[in-house]
Design a protein around this motif. Structure first.
Motif, PDB file in Angstrom:
ATOM      1  N   MET A  67      14.129  94.684 -33.816  1.00  0.00           N
ATOM      2  CA  MET A  67      13.348  93.448 -33.941  1.00  0.00           C
ATOM      3  C   MET A  67      12.378  93.345 -32.771  1.00  0.00           C
ATOM      4  N   ILE A  68      11.142  93.002 -33.089  1.00  0.00           N
ATOM      5  CA  ILE A  68      10.108  92.848 -32.077  1.00  0.00           C
ATOM      6  C   ILE A  68       9.712  91.373 -31.995  1.00  0.00           C
ATOM      7  N   ASP A  69       9.676  90.856 -30.786  1.00  0.00           N
ATOM      8  CA  ASP A  69       9.153  89.517 -30.547  1.00  0.00           C
ATOM      9  C   ASP A  69       7.666  89.651 -30.241  1.00  0.00           C
ATOM     10  N   LEU A  70       6.849  88.951 -31.000  1.00  0.00           N
ATOM     11  CA  LEU A  70       5.400  88.963 -30.816  1.00  0.00           C
ATOM     12  C   LEU A  70       4.964  87.613 -30.281  1.00  0.00           C
ATOM     13  N   TYR A  71       4.334  87.638 -29.130  1.00  0.00           N
ATOM     14  CA  TYR A  71       3.817  86.430 -28.496  1.00  0.00           C
ATOM     15  C   TYR A  71       2.310  86.431 -28.729  1.00  0.00           C
ATOM     16  N   THR A  72       1.821  85.436 -29.476  1.00  0.00           N
ATOM     17  CA  THR A  72       0.455  85.560 -29.971  1.00  0.00           C
ATOM     18  C   THR A  72      -0.163  84.206 -30.254  1.00  0.00           C
ATOM     19  N   TRP A  73      -1.433  84.242 -30.609  1.00  0.00           N
ATOM     20  CA  TRP A  73      -2.154  83.055 -31.021  1.00  0.00           C
ATOM     21  C   TRP A  73      -3.206  83.468 -32.049  1.00  0.00           C
ATOM     22  N   THR A  74      -3.923  82.506 -32.609  1.00  0.00           N
ATOM     23  CA  THR A  74      -4.841  82.773 -33.722  1.00  0.00           C
ATOM     24  C   THR A  74      -6.201  83.249 -33.217  1.00  0.00           C
ATOM     25  N   THR A  75      -6.204  84.346 -32.498  1.00  0.00           N
ATOM     26  CA  THR A  75      -7.427  84.932 -31.969  1.00  0.00           C
ATOM     27  C   THR A  75      -7.558  86.351 -32.506  1.00  0.00           C
ATOM     28  N   PRO A  76      -8.741  86.956 -32.389  1.00  0.00           N
ATOM     29  CA  PRO A  76      -8.877  88.347 -32.836  1.00  0.00           C
ATOM     30  C   PRO A  76      -7.881  89.291 -32.176  1.00  0.00           C
ATOM     31  N   ASN A  77      -7.683  89.174 -30.882  1.00  0.00           N
ATOM     32  CA  ASN A  77      -6.743  90.074 -30.221  1.00  0.00           C
ATOM     33  C   ASN A  77      -5.317  89.871 -30.718  1.00  0.00           C
ATOM     34  N   GLY A  78      -4.944  88.629 -30.938  1.00  0.00           N
ATOM     35  CA  GLY A  78      -3.612  88.370 -31.461  1.00  0.00           C
ATOM     36  C   GLY A  78      -3.440  88.924 -32.863  1.00  0.00           C
ATOM     37  N   ARG A  79      -4.451  88.759 -33.683  1.00  0.00           N
ATOM     38  CA  ARG A  79      -4.357  89.201 -35.077  1.00  0.00           C
ATOM     39  C   ARG A  79      -4.307  90.732 -35.199  1.00  0.00           C
ATOM     40  N   LYS A  80      -4.848  91.431 -34.238  1.00  0.00           N
ATOM     41  CA  LYS A  80      -4.737  92.896 -34.274  1.00  0.00           C
ATOM     42  C   LYS A  80      -3.276  93.318 -34.440  1.00  0.00           C
ATOM     43  N   VAL A  81      -2.415  92.730 -33.635  1.00  0.00           N
ATOM     44  CA  VAL A  81      -1.027  93.180 -33.574  1.00  0.00           C
ATOM     45  C   VAL A  81      -0.226  92.665 -34.762  1.00  0.00           C
ATOM     46  N   SER A  82      -0.444  91.418 -35.179  1.00  0.00           N
ATOM     47  CA  SER A  82       0.289  90.931 -36.350  1.00  0.00           C
ATOM     48  C   SER A  82      -0.103  91.718 -37.602  1.00  0.00           C
ATOM     49  N   ILE A  83      -1.366  92.093 -37.718  1.00  0.00           N
ATOM     50  CA  ILE A  83      -1.793  92.925 -38.839  1.00  0.00           C
ATOM     51  C   ILE A  83      -1.108  94.283 -38.771  1.00  0.00           C
ATOM     52  N   PRO A  88       1.849  89.857 -17.441  1.00  0.00           N
ATOM     53  CA  PRO A  88       1.405  89.463 -16.094  1.00  0.00           C
ATOM     54  C   PRO A  88      -0.050  89.023 -16.011  1.00  0.00           C
ATOM     55  N   ASN A  89      -0.866  89.390 -16.993  1.00  0.00           N
ATOM     56  CA  ASN A  89      -2.277  89.001 -16.984  1.00  0.00           C
ATOM     57  C   ASN A  89      -2.512  87.676 -17.709  1.00  0.00           C
ATOM     58  N   ASN A  90      -1.444  87.009 -18.133  1.00  0.00           N
ATOM     59  CA  ASN A  90      -1.553  85.700 -18.796  1.00  0.00           C
ATOM     60  C   ASN A  90      -2.408  85.736 -20.060  1.00  0.00           C
ATOM     61  N   LYS A  91      -2.366  86.835 -20.765  1.00  0.00           N
ATOM     62  CA  LYS A  91      -3.157  86.964 -21.991  1.00  0.00           C
ATOM     63  C   LYS A  91      -2.251  87.304 -23.161  1.00  0.00           C
ATOM     64  N   ILE A  92      -2.621  86.772 -24.341  1.00  0.00           N
ATOM     65  CA  ILE A  92      -1.953  87.223 -25.564  1.00  0.00           C
ATOM     66  C   ILE A  92      -2.804  88.336 -26.148  1.00  0.00           C
ATOM     67  N   PRO A  93      -2.187  89.228 -26.948  1.00  0.00           N
ATOM     68  CA  PRO A  93      -0.786  89.242 -27.362  1.00  0.00           C
ATOM     69  C   PRO A  93       0.081  90.020 -26.373  1.00  0.00           C
ATOM     70  N   ALA A  94       1.377  89.839 -26.542  1.00  0.00           N
ATOM     71  CA  ALA A  94       2.364  90.643 -25.837  1.00  0.00           C
ATOM     72  C   ALA A  94       3.542  90.823 -26.784  1.00  0.00           C
ATOM     73  N   ILE A  95       4.315  91.867 -26.559  1.00  0.00           N
ATOM     74  CA  ILE A  95       5.487  92.109 -27.400  1.00  0.00           C
ATOM     75  C   ILE A  95       6.692  92.418 -26.529  1.00  0.00           C
ATOM     76  N   ARG A  96       7.860  92.198 -27.115  1.00  0.00           N
ATOM     77  CA  ARG A  96       9.123  92.576 -26.468  1.00  0.00           C
ATOM     78  C   ARG A  96      10.044  93.133 -27.544  1.00  0.00           C
ATOM     79  N   GLU A  97      10.609  94.297 -27.262  1.00  0.00           N
ATOM     80  CA  GLU A  97      11.577  94.902 -28.163  1.00  0.00           C
ATOM     81  C   GLU A  97      12.958  94.389 -27.777  1.00  0.00           C
ATOM     82  N   ARG A  98      13.601  93.655 -28.664  1.00  0.00           N
ATOM     83  CA  ARG A  98      14.849  92.981 -28.316  1.00  0.00           C
ATOM     84  C   ARG A  98      15.945  93.950 -27.899  1.00  0.00           C
TER      85      ARG A  98
END
Length: 207
Positions: free
Chosen positions: A1-17, A48-58
């Protein structure tokens, strides 16, 4: 399971897609950048750069920031969407997106949409650069369905930025190869689903 930390921006949508295309199980956590949630200490520990997206592998605790790095890690992990035969071609165009098509269009958003009328020089500069970059992409897509051979993480990285063509004052009719590529990707069910993560906003813009 991967936790995706994201928002509705182009960079965030890259990873959810990408996660949808790869069929990986994940849980999306909304980081509302309009409320400065990206500065929370818990998120800082992952990004650490305070930017989305980020992921964590549980299972392992492994975490990663920066959308390009995340896409490469996911492609390597799954063996999908980074064809070995065109790997470096894909890398080339992924770096183009990360270094140009994303950041420069982000500046176009800022000055043409959010700060319109405040700086004519910036509007002209970033508006012209947006058109130049779309021209580069249009030439690249001449005779091609996708940017780097088969459909890949390069398309997943680039398409979400193109999906804000209206914010950039770009008429995709002027870039017919980009328009056709854009529509081809917009029809993909995984793209449609990933576009609405972490929440539904507006329908995918259509030229």
């Amino acid at each position: 399971m991967i936790d995706l930390y994201t928002w509705t921006t182009p960079n965030g949508r890259k990873v959810s897609i990408a996660l949808e295309e790869m069929g990986l199980p994940y849980k999306a956590h909304a980081i509302d950048i309009g409320k400065n949630e990206q500065f929370a200490p818990d998120f800082l520990a992952i990004s650490p750069n305070n930017k989305i997206p980020a992921i964590r592998e549980r299972e392992t605790g492994f975490h990663l920031m920066e959308s390009g790095a995340i896409l490469l890690w996911l492609a390597e992990k799954t063996g999908q969407f980074l064809p070995e035969g065109s790997k470096w071609e894909a890398m080339e165009w992924l770096m183009w997106q990360m270094g140009g098509f994303g950041p420069m269009l982000g500046q176009a958003h800022h000055f043409l949409r959010f700060k319109a009328g405040t700086c004519a020089y910036a509007e002209e500069r970033y508006g012209a650069e947006a058109k130049r970059l779309y021209g580069v992409l249009n030439r690249r897509l001449e005779g091609r369905d996708f940017i780097a051979g088969d459909y890949s993480i390069v398309d997943m990285a680039t398409w979400p930025w193109a999906s804000r063509f209206e914010w950039q004052q770009i008429d995709l009719v002027e870039f017919p190869n980009v328009r056709d590529w854009y529509l081809r990707i917009a029809e993909r069910p995984a793209v449609q689903k990933g576009y609405d993560v972490p929440k539904v906003t507006t329908p995918i813009p259509m030229p």
